[in-house]
Design a protein around this motif. Sequence first.
Motif, short mmCIF file in Angstrom:
data_model
loop_
_atom_site.label_atom_id
_atom_site.label_comp_id
_atom_site.label_asym_id
_atom_site.label_seq_id
_atom_site.Cartn_x
_atom_site.Cartn_y
_atom_site.Cartn_z
N ILE A 223 0.89 -1.11 -0.14
CA ILE A 223 -0.04 -0.16 0.03
C ILE A 223 1.05 1.30 -0.12
O ILE A 223 0.80 2.19 -0.69
N GLN A 224 1.89 1.12 0.76
CA GLN A 224 2.89 2.44 0.72
C GLN A 224 3.52 2.66 -0.57
O GLN A 224 3.56 3.77 -0.71
N LYS A 225 3.79 1.53 -1.19
CA LYS A 225 4.38 1.83 -2.38
C LYS A 225 3.60 1.96 -3.57
O LYS A 225 3.97 2.42 -4.47
N GLY A 226 2.34 1.79 -3.37
CA GLY A 226 1.13 2.32 -4.28
C GLY A 226 1.04 1.05 -5.13
O GLY A 226 0.02 1.02 -6.14
N THR A 227 1.39 -0.10 -4.84
CA THR A 227 1.35 -1.18 -5.66
C THR A 227 -0.11 -2.02 -5.55
O THR A 227 -0.83 -2.84 -6.32
#
Length: 322
Positions: free
Chosen positions: A284-288
């Motif tokens: 989630i933090q990476k946006g994947t």
Amino acid sequence: MKAVRITHTGAPDVMKLVEVEDPTPGSGEVLIQVRAAGINYIDVYYREGRYPADIPFTLGIEGAGTIQKLGRGVKDFRVGDAVAWCMYLGAYAEYAVIPERHLVRIPDGIEFETAAGALLQGMTAHYLTRSTYPLKSGETALVHAAAGGVGLLLTQMASQLGARVIATVSTKEKADLAREAGARDVILYSEQDFEAEVKRLTENRGVGVVYDSVGRTTFDKSLNCLRPRGMMVLVGASSGPVPAIDPLRLSLLGSLYLTRPSLAHYTLTREELDWRSGEVYAAIQKGTLKLHIDHTYPLAEVVHAHEELEARKTTGKGLLIP
Ligand code: NDP
């Protein structure tokens, strides 16, 4: 404090928002000020009495907030820590007492809503795609209710592992969401015969795995969608429980595997819980991994929240904000 209590099981209106005494943490437990509570279909099973719980109880098995007090013997957490948990009752409330073994730390930069919203359904999608049936690139998976909370995360994870996802949903709006999440093919199982469609899409080969969270209305036809030695993963029963089956059917349909997994058994150790939650939060933090928090309600609207979930009006994740 305010809490959504169940004194008898049944329809949504058995849930009552009432004033109760502030809970006290016992040995190995912490007191959490709940900032967001996840709404999960499993809450419906508890409310209806399909899953057992000692009455009276506070509904909700997923939340995030700040530790206010430590019980005796708590070693790894401190007052003020931002934590999330799941698979333990008590979330639909202003405060919850939760055993330390269920807690995960919320990484910096993740808000309480996201931390609560991603944990249970994210770890479910994680174990289904990594452990129950470890998906490999090039395989085909059938994902039912693909625009739901579990469904959207499962579709993203499966397609990111290189699998072709055939998704089922009930409306065109939900079909768009499933496609955005990575589904290559989407079947409107409210209008189309999904078994015939899966056979057409796979040129009669069938799929390697079915992730079936719908249950009664999809189970039988789902078995017919599997290739020989494929795996039927019955992950829930949103449409109702599945009747008993004769194991011989699994043989006749192609030496199939059948499992009815639970997240509880895929987060048995601290290492496993930290691994799955860590990978979900990192993605989630990476946006994947995109979390769709599509519905938020105050505790006072809990009856309405359950009515919408059961009427298939929701997509993605729902939260209650105390
Ligand atoms: P969802 O957001 O997926 O909501 C349920 C969805 O099921 C609906 O939106 C609807 O999608 C579909 N559905 C099909 N038939 C019905 C019906 N008759 N009544 C209601 N819904 C129906 O919920 P969750 O993501 O919270 O949970 C999905 C499932 O996964 C549940 O069965 C839950 O118990 C299970 N689960 C299991 C876990 C495990 O470890 N075993 C862990 C987490 C969840 P549509 O309109 O597209 O048909």
